[in-house]
Design a protein around this motif. Structure first.
Motif: not given
Length: 352
Positions: A95-98, A121-123, A130-134
């Motif tokens: 989805t283009g986040h990284v 790491a910066e992301f 965005l790293l946890a949960g739904r």
């Protein structure tokens, strides 16, 4: 970039050794602009000036800092840096986040994307939600539509790096044209000589391109735009870049090379007399003419068209009298053709 002709330069391999980088890390450092290179000549590989190496080696965090800025990680290692699963990281990358920085093909011809470790790491620090949960609904809808922006983001990153290193407007247009299919380029650039010029300035393929035909075809598809919106964006960018290049100068066409006209003032012209050189006369030796096989005196051909004197004696013709006059005189005396001679039977002529 202005090149100092007197500056000492080294090869890329030697520069990688002095910077304590592997070959792939050094290529990535050059691609990212961390290590500046200079042209060495037409058709030769770019080199690195010694003063550029001294600048990098003088950094307080050398060599660990430079090595960390060019460290590329795969999906599994990137997920470990963020403390998430590899599947979740893949969804975020699709989805283009990284954005990936490089790709390769494994033995199964599957695309393996690589990411810069410090960007991952910066992301994680900037988007902890965005790293946890739904995942958010927007992200889930894009994933349901099979959206994958990894190749598009990689092309955008590479385009920005190539445009930064291109100083000529035609070279910048060639960089944009390299991201389009030849059919798309032909629709935007209708002049065949301009297309040839752009193809001549096309940037080299990214490092690490596979050599096998099937794998290379897969890699080349990744280097060209395939999404309709992406294609439209690059077509518009190419048209604008062409307008800028044409405003500076036209693409070379056949017959454009002309010899500059040199005009000399009349009063500055001096006539130089060259002394005549005598040409030696070489005598021409004429081969001797063989004698005619006729009894009597030797035959002298003389001038062209003249009858030799020996021939006059053979045919019993007095010199100076025409043959026709003698024939009429003998005819009047009854000595015409065949007169006073026995009639002989004509013999057939034997042709040689």
């Amino acid at each position: 970039m202005t090149v100092d002709q007197g500056a000492r330069t080294v090869t890329p391999g030697r520069a990688a050794q002095e910077l304590e980088l592997r070959r792939d890390e050094f290529r990535l450092a050059v691609q990212l602009g961390l290590v500046r290179t200079v042209p060495a000549g037409e058709g030769e590989r770019r080199r690195v000036e010694q003063r550029e190496l001294d600048r990098l080696r003088a950094a307080p965090d050398f060599p660990d800092g430079l090595r960390e800025r060019v460290r590329a990680v795969g999906t599994g290692e990137a997920a470990a840096l963020l403390g998430i699963t590899a599947d979740r990281f893949t969804r975020l990358a699709r989805t283009g986040h990284v954005s990936p920085v490089r790709f390769s093909l494994n033995r199964y011809r599957a695309v393996v994307w690589l990411y810069l470790a410090h960007e991952v790491a910066e992301f994680g620090l900037s988007c902890p939600a965005l790293l946890a949960g739904r995942l958010p609904l927007e992200v889930r809808e894009r994933l349901a539509a099979h959206e994958d922006l990894r190749a598009r983001n990689w092309r955008a990153r590479r385009l920005a790096l190539l445009l930064r290193g291109a100083e000529d407007p035609w070279a910048r247009a060639a960089v944009i044209a390299s991201l389009l299919d030849p059919v798309q380029v032909a629709e935007v650039v209708d002049d065949p000589y301009e297309r040839t010029h752009l193809d001549r300035l096309r940037p080299p393929p990214p490092p690490g391109m596979p050599m096998a035909p099937v794998a290379r075809e897969i890699a080349e598809r990744l280097t060209r735009a395939d999404d309709p919106d992406d294609i439209l964006w690059h077509r518009v960018s190419l048209a604008m870049a062409l307008d800028e290049a044409r405003a500076e100068r036209q693409a070379p066409h056949p017959g454009d090379v002309r010899v500059p006209e040199v005009r000399v003032r009349a009063e500055t012209v001096q006539v130089v007399r060259v002394p005549a050189v005598p040409v030696p006369v070489v005598p021409v030796r004429t081969p001797p003419v063989p004698e005619a096989s006729v009894p009597g005196p030797s035959v002298s051909l003389g001038a062209p068209g003249a009858v030799p004197e020996a021939w006059s004696a053979v045919i019993d013709r007095p010199p100076g009298r025409p043959a026709r006059a003698r024939f009429l005189e003998r005819f009047r005396r009854g000595k015409g053709v065949g007169a006073g001679r026995p009639r002989q039977r004509r013999r057939p002529v034997a042709w040689p």
